[in-house]
Design a protein around this motif. Sequence first.
Motif, PDB file in Angstrom:
ATOM      1  N   ASN A 237      -8.187  -2.690   4.431  1.00 49.72           N
ATOM      2  CA  ASN A 237      -8.469  -3.959   5.090  1.00 49.72           C
ATOM      3  C   ASN A 237      -7.390  -4.965   4.676  1.00 49.72           C
ATOM      4  O   ASN A 237      -6.469  -4.635   3.918  1.00 49.72           O
ATOM      5  CB  ASN A 237      -9.881  -4.458   4.757  1.00 49.72           C
ATOM      6  N   LEU A 238      -7.499  -6.184   5.143  1.00 53.10           N
ATOM      7  CA  LEU A 238      -6.443  -7.175   4.876  1.00 53.10           C
ATOM      8  C   LEU A 238      -6.383  -7.568   3.403  1.00 53.10           C
ATOM      9  O   LEU A 238      -5.359  -8.072   2.933  1.00 53.10           O
ATOM     10  CB  LEU A 238      -6.658  -8.418   5.743  1.00 53.10           C
ATOM     11  N   LEU A 271      -2.687  -0.449   7.514  1.00 51.54           N
ATOM     12  CA  LEU A 271      -3.674  -0.719   8.557  1.00 51.54           C
ATOM     13  C   LEU A 271      -3.527   0.385   9.602  1.00 51.54           C
ATOM     14  O   LEU A 271      -2.557   0.417  10.356  1.00 51.54           O
ATOM     15  CB  LEU A 271      -3.439  -2.099   9.174  1.00 51.54           C
ATOM     16  N   TRP A 272      -4.451   1.334   9.609  1.00 55.39           N
ATOM     17  CA  TRP A 272      -4.390   2.437  10.572  1.00 55.39           C
ATOM     18  C   TRP A 272      -5.785   2.905  10.928  1.00 55.39           C
ATOM     19  O   TRP A 272      -6.751   2.573  10.255  1.00 55.39           O
ATOM     20  CB  TRP A 272      -3.549   3.598  10.034  1.00 55.39           C
ATOM     21  N   ILE A 287      -1.440   0.534  12.885  1.00 50.81           N
ATOM     22  CA  ILE A 287      -1.564  -0.775  13.527  1.00 50.81           C
ATOM     23  C   ILE A 287      -0.431  -1.669  13.043  1.00 50.81           C
ATOM     24  O   ILE A 287      -0.283  -1.919  11.845  1.00 50.81           O
ATOM     25  CB  ILE A 287      -2.927  -1.412  13.189  1.00 50.81           C
ATOM     26  N   ASN A 288       0.387  -2.117  13.971  1.00 50.91           N
ATOM     27  CA  ASN A 288       1.462  -3.050  13.619  1.00 50.91           C
ATOM     28  C   ASN A 288       0.863  -4.431  13.373  1.00 50.91           C
ATOM     29  O   ASN A 288       0.222  -5.006  14.246  1.00 50.91           O
ATOM     30  CB  ASN A 288       2.495  -3.120  14.750  1.00 50.91           C
ATOM     31  N   HIS A 289       1.072  -4.945  12.184  1.00 48.22           N
ATOM     32  CA  HIS A 289       0.467  -6.223  11.812  1.00 48.22           C
ATOM     33  C   HIS A 289       1.423  -6.951  10.884  1.00 48.22           C
ATOM     34  O   HIS A 289       2.035  -6.334  10.003  1.00 48.22           O
ATOM     35  CB  HIS A 289      -0.880  -5.980  11.120  1.00 48.22           C
ATOM     36  N   GLU A 290       1.513  -8.247  11.053  1.00 48.76           N
ATOM     37  CA  GLU A 290       2.449  -9.027  10.241  1.00 48.76           C
ATOM     38  C   GLU A 290       2.079  -9.030   8.761  1.00 48.76           C
ATOM     39  O   GLU A 290       2.922  -9.291   7.897  1.00 48.76           O
ATOM     40  CB  GLU A 290       2.500 -10.472  10.762  1.00 48.76           C
ATOM     41  N   GLU A 291       0.817  -8.701   8.440  1.00 45.62           N
ATOM     42  CA  GLU A 291       0.358  -8.700   7.053  1.00 45.62           C
ATOM     43  C   GLU A 291       0.509  -7.350   6.362  1.00 45.62           C
ATOM     44  O   GLU A 291       0.115  -7.212   5.197  1.00 45.62           O
ATOM     45  CB  GLU A 291      -1.118  -9.119   7.008  1.00 45.62           C
ATOM     46  N   THR A 292       1.053  -6.341   7.053  1.00 47.77           N
ATOM     47  CA  THR A 292       1.066  -4.987   6.490  1.00 47.77           C
ATOM     48  C   THR A 292       1.686  -4.938   5.094  1.00 47.77           C
ATOM     49  O   THR A 292       1.115  -4.357   4.162  1.00 47.77           O
ATOM     50  CB  THR A 292       1.820  -4.026   7.421  1.00 47.77           C
TER      51      THR A 292
END
Length: 539
Positions: A237-238, A271-272, A287-292
Amino acid sequence: MESGSSSGGFRLHEELELQEFQDKFVIRSKESPSDGFSIGRREGNIESLAVAEDASSTSPSKTTTIYGVVGTIRLLAGNYVLVITSREEAGTFLGFPVYRVNSMKFLPCNDALKLSTCQEKRDEAYFMALLKTVESTPGLYYSYGTDITLNLQRRHRLMDGWMTKPIWKQADPRFVWNKNLMVELIECKLDGFAIPLLQGSFQAAPLELKGLPATITLISRRCTRRLGTRMWRRGANLEGDTANFIETEQILEAESFKSSLLQIRGSIPLLWEQIVDLSYKPRLRVINHEETSKVVERHFHDLSQRYGETMVLDLTDRHGDEGQLGAAYASEVEKLPNVRYVSFDFHHICGSSNFENLEVLYEEISEDFEKQGYFLVDAEGTILEEQKGIIRANCIDCLDRTNVTQSFLAQKSLNIQLRRIGVLVPTESFSTFSDNYGKFRTLWAEQGDELSLEYAGTHALKGDLVRYGRQTVVGMIRDGMSALSRYYLNNFQDGIRQDAIDLVSGHYTINRNGASPFQLNGFESISILDVSVLLMNMC
């Protein structure tokens, strides 16, 4: 007595008496009958035993023995109290008996449901169906005399007097399965009844090494921060918490010494997801995310604070979807200081039967692994060695390949520990003691099965590699059946199990003014039959 065990620490009430009255349940200690509480059957309000007895002098309609109060959960129409109805001893931890929960039951305190609307009754029936799933939660362990969530090294670092605190205060909250359910007991100052449950595995076996008695204990502690089932909880998770994160501790007690090796496993902290779609092996999607990058950094920062320098063993395939996920993982880890990433394509190098090929991996990591060390104390409690780092292993599920690899590394460390305390000479290996080695392998295989049942719903695959060091025909057939069972469970049962886990973990706020669960995307649809049966019982 709530406190004052033989070691001077806090002790929970053990056998309890459950009395059922028309208007309430009463739970009291058999050893100390004046210690207890009542729960009103209308709305589930908890009162001290003194107040409850003043209010009523009637005889109970039924009296039974229970073995602990797991906690309470408030739904729309009242309170539900989860109690342990049967248990069995699984072994001892530092001299204290450890029990496995065999069965649990929710006591409904929901007489107010009669005054609820039809929609509220329908919603309550839905939630109650989920509670039935919770009652059969596998792999729950506890002790009345000590906390079992803290590893040996952490226990020895705690300040004097720590063990005199209530057991729920001693526990590592990451590994307390029922921490959300215990809140009301704690608020009512019922410390002697608040049992922290560990989900995972507890295995122990006696050994005899050169005529010397010894004990090996294997404890796996499942983290509650991202609890869930196989396909419904993947990745991180984040906050950087990962699915199927488990701390495994192997404890050796021999020659007045205690030693401990810690290993951890957890889903790849990106994130997947792997969305269930009725295919045998759903596609993995990163999942492409700026917080990865921040997610990965948070995850490993937490590990470094708790365990020291981390070595990552990524056991996924180097091709296909797994290869893409592994490459993305490697790319993120390489940005971090004090984290070593090692890729080992287990399927390619070991196949289905070449367990000995793990020696290839050990040659690559042995220097760092042995430098991380293990924890060792003598009979006086003097610390002789400390573990300075940790190996974090993963495959996709963090079950089958991971368990085989962790058992291999645990054996390597066990040889080092036995030589350190003088039981083995440098030329000897634990594996040459066939009876003891068989017990060791059985512990690891049974632990793998138990962890797999909790996450995937079936026994572990590749269990024969752990038990026998090779694959057998019977094992291949069993693996095939387990793989088919996983397919069925992932597609048709695990969504409901996930809802039940999320409900008792406190991920949903339930109140009369909130939306119906049938209007929430967060819940999977439960069987209409299950809800209908419960509704008939309510009307």
